[in-house]
Design a protein around this motif. Structure first.
Motif, PDB file in Angstrom:
ATOM      1  N   VAL A  90       5.921  -2.976  17.016  1.00 32.91           N
ATOM      2  CA  VAL A  90       4.807  -3.749  16.412  1.00 32.91           C
ATOM      3  C   VAL A  90       4.771  -3.655  14.747  1.00 32.91           C
ATOM      4  O   VAL A  90       5.060  -4.579  14.069  1.00 32.91           O
ATOM      5  N   VAL A  91       4.689  -2.437  14.176  1.00 28.46           N
ATOM      6  CA  VAL A  91       4.361  -2.169  12.831  1.00 28.46           C
ATOM      7  C   VAL A  91       5.131  -0.894  12.492  1.00 28.46           C
ATOM      8  O   VAL A  91       4.989  -0.118  13.410  1.00 28.46           O
ATOM      9  N   PHE A  92       5.617  -0.734  11.339  1.00 29.20           N
ATOM     10  CA  PHE A  92       6.353   0.254  10.923  1.00 29.20           C
ATOM     11  C   PHE A  92       6.167   0.414   9.518  1.00 29.20           C
ATOM     12  O   PHE A  92       5.585  -0.632   8.636  1.00 29.20           O
ATOM     13  N   PHE A  93       6.387   1.536   8.712  1.00 30.29           N
ATOM     14  CA  PHE A  93       6.401   1.734   7.336  1.00 30.29           C
ATOM     15  C   PHE A  93       7.673   2.320   7.060  1.00 30.29           C
ATOM     16  O   PHE A  93       8.336   3.361   7.445  1.00 30.29           O
ATOM     17  N   GLN A  94       8.302   1.499   6.069  1.00 35.82           N
ATOM     18  CA  GLN A  94       9.737   1.825   5.622  1.00 35.82           C
ATOM     19  C   GLN A  94       9.403   2.370   4.093  1.00 35.82           C
ATOM     20  O   GLN A  94       8.915   1.751   3.051  1.00 35.82           O
ATOM     21  N   PRO A  95       9.793   3.690   4.161  1.00 37.02           N
ATOM     22  CA  PRO A  95       9.417   4.391   2.702  1.00 37.02           C
ATOM     23  C   PRO A  95      10.276   3.973   1.776  1.00 37.02           C
ATOM     24  O   PRO A  95      11.600   3.699   1.919  1.00 37.02           O
ATOM     25  N   ALA A  96       9.894   3.839   0.448  1.00 34.76           N
ATOM     26  CA  ALA A  96      10.517   3.595  -0.643  1.00 34.76           C
ATOM     27  C   ALA A  96      11.702   4.421  -1.017  1.00 34.76           C
ATOM     28  O   ALA A  96      13.115   4.188  -1.206  1.00 34.76           O
ATOM     29  N   ALA A  97      11.567   5.856  -0.688  1.00 40.56           N
ATOM     30  CA  ALA A  97      12.834   6.718  -0.785  1.00 40.56           C
ATOM     31  C   ALA A  97      13.873   6.632   0.115  1.00 40.56           C
ATOM     32  O   ALA A  97      14.680   7.040  -0.126  1.00 40.56           O
ATOM     33  N   LYS A  98      13.625   6.131   1.135  1.00 42.33           N
ATOM     34  CA  LYS A  98      14.563   5.967   2.393  1.00 42.33           C
ATOM     35  C   LYS A  98      15.731   5.380   2.007  1.00 42.33           C
ATOM     36  O   LYS A  98      16.726   5.615   1.997  1.00 42.33           O
ATOM     37  N   PHE A  99      15.634   3.953   1.235  1.00 42.48           N
ATOM     38  CA  PHE A  99      16.811   3.263   0.369  1.00 42.48           C
ATOM     39  C   PHE A  99      16.537   3.326  -0.986  1.00 42.48           C
ATOM     40  O   PHE A  99      17.342   2.338  -1.745  1.00 42.48           O
ATOM     41  N   GLY A 100      15.853   4.331  -1.945  1.00 46.01           N
ATOM     42  CA  GLY A 100      15.653   4.159  -3.111  1.00 46.01           C
ATOM     43  C   GLY A 100      15.166   2.926  -3.778  1.00 46.01           C
ATOM     44  O   GLY A 100      15.579   2.519  -4.627  1.00 46.01           O
ATOM     45  N   THR A 101      14.313   2.388  -3.034  1.00 41.87           N
ATOM     46  CA  THR A 101      13.726   0.900  -3.589  1.00 41.87           C
ATOM     47  C   THR A 101      12.303   1.232  -4.503  1.00 41.87           C
ATOM     48  O   THR A 101      11.842   2.733  -4.601  1.00 41.87           O
ATOM     49  N   ARG A 102      11.966   0.413  -4.976  1.00 47.09           N
ATOM     50  CA  ARG A 102      10.703   0.823  -6.034  1.00 47.09           C
ATOM     51  C   ARG A 102       9.361   0.859  -5.278  1.00 47.09           C
ATOM     52  O   ARG A 102       8.122   1.139  -5.752  1.00 47.09           O
ATOM     53  N   TYR A 103       9.195   0.369  -4.016  1.00 50.82           N
ATOM     54  CA  TYR A 103       8.014   0.235  -3.306  1.00 50.82           C
ATOM     55  C   TYR A 103       8.574   0.446  -1.835  1.00 50.82           C
ATOM     56  O   TYR A 103       9.612   0.183  -1.086  1.00 50.82           O
ATOM     57  N   GLY A 104       7.501   0.808  -1.280  1.00 48.42           N
ATOM     58  CA  GLY A 104       7.385   1.226   0.551  1.00 48.42           C
ATOM     59  C   GLY A 104       7.053  -0.233   0.966  1.00 48.42           C
ATOM     60  O   GLY A 104       6.422  -1.030   0.288  1.00 48.42           O
ATOM     61  N   THR A 105       7.408  -0.397   2.480  1.00 49.41           N
ATOM     62  CA  THR A 105       7.080  -1.555   2.749  1.00 49.41           C
ATOM     63  C   THR A 105       6.421  -1.419   4.243  1.00 49.41           C
ATOM     64  O   THR A 105       7.055  -0.551   5.082  1.00 49.41           O
ATOM     65  N   VAL A 106       5.370  -2.012   4.325  1.00 46.53           N
ATOM     66  CA  VAL A 106       4.652  -1.903   5.801  1.00 46.53           C
ATOM     67  C   VAL A 106       5.366  -3.182   6.316  1.00 46.53           C
ATOM     68  O   VAL A 106       5.246  -4.523   5.804  1.00 46.53           O
ATOM     69  N   GLY A 107       5.957  -3.247   7.243  1.00 49.02           N
ATOM     70  CA  GLY A 107       6.480  -4.347   8.218  1.00 49.02           C
ATOM     71  C   GLY A 107       6.118  -4.401   9.423  1.00 49.02           C
ATOM     72  O   GLY A 107       5.685  -3.711  10.283  1.00 49.02           O
ATOM     73  N   PHE A 108       6.257  -5.796   9.970  1.00 49.66           N
ATOM     74  CA  PHE A 108       5.863  -6.015  11.284  1.00 49.66           C
ATOM     75  C   PHE A 108       6.924  -6.898  11.969  1.00 49.66           C
ATOM     76  O   PHE A 108       7.823  -7.511  11.529  1.00 49.66           O
ATOM     77  N   GLN A 109       7.275  -6.367  13.237  1.00 47.83           N
ATOM     78  CA  GLN A 109       8.328  -7.036  14.074  1.00 47.83           C
ATOM     79  C   GLN A 109       7.872  -8.221  15.006  1.00 47.83           C
ATOM     80  O   GLN A 109       6.846  -8.571  14.687  1.00 47.83           O
ATOM     81  N   GLN A 110       8.831  -8.667  15.569  1.00 47.26           N
ATOM     82  CA  GLN A 110       8.641  -9.922  16.263  1.00 47.26           C
ATOM     83  C   GLN A 110       7.396  -9.831  17.189  1.00 47.26           C
ATOM     84  O   GLN A 110       6.915 -11.066  17.468  1.00 47.26           O
TER      85      GLN A 110
END
Length: 149
Positions: A90-110
């Motif tokens: 339902v919900v997950f956290f994609q850390p910024a460090a995982k893909f070298g982005t400038r911010y982490g992302t709280v994401g929601f699935q379908q």
């Protein structure tokens, strides 16, 4: 930035696929409470492995989900701390460090119940946690995964 290969996947994306395969293998054959315990352990390990803002956001998301949607099961999904209902994230956290982005992302699935007219957000960039962010996360998780009954 990770190198893109002829097959279309970057090194980071290939690593994420390998990580997902490892996650599936780690719970193979486990059922019930043993599987639930292993998935919780993996989720907490994923949070503990993070640093800085990523760790703060993941820790806060874990706290919010535990408070607002205790019926969601902690697990990992491609190495991300995630929370699922009936096996569906339902919900997950994609850390910024995982893909070298400038911010982490709280994401929601379908499976998240965030529908709001013909268009709605399913991903939220987070660069720090303050009271406003905490409350917004709480509201999103409550909407995404209402307590059944």
């Amino acid at each position: 930035m990770a190198e893109q290969h002829a097959g279309g996947f970057s090194d980071d994306e290939r690593a994420a696929v390998r990580q997902r395969a490892d996650e599936l293998r780690s719970t193979k054959g486990l059922k019930g409470a043993a599987r639930t315990a292993r998935e919780l352990e993996a989720c907490l390990e994923a949070v503990d492995a993070l640093d800085g803002t990523d760790r703060v956001v993941a820790t806060e998301l874990h706290r919010v989900v535990t408070d607002e949607a205790p019926h969601l099961a902690p697990k990992t999904w491609y190495g991300f701390p995630s929370y699922a209902l009936d096996g569906e994230v339902v919900v997950f956290f994609q850390p910024a460090a995982k893909f070298g982005t400038r911010y982490g992302t709280v994401g929601f699935q379908q499976s998240a119940a965030l529908d709001d007219g013909p268009m709605w957000a399913t991903s939220f960039a987070v660069v720090e946690v303050d009271d406003g962010v905490r409350e917004q996360l709480r509201e999103l998780v409550r909407r995404a995964a209402p307590i059944p009954g």
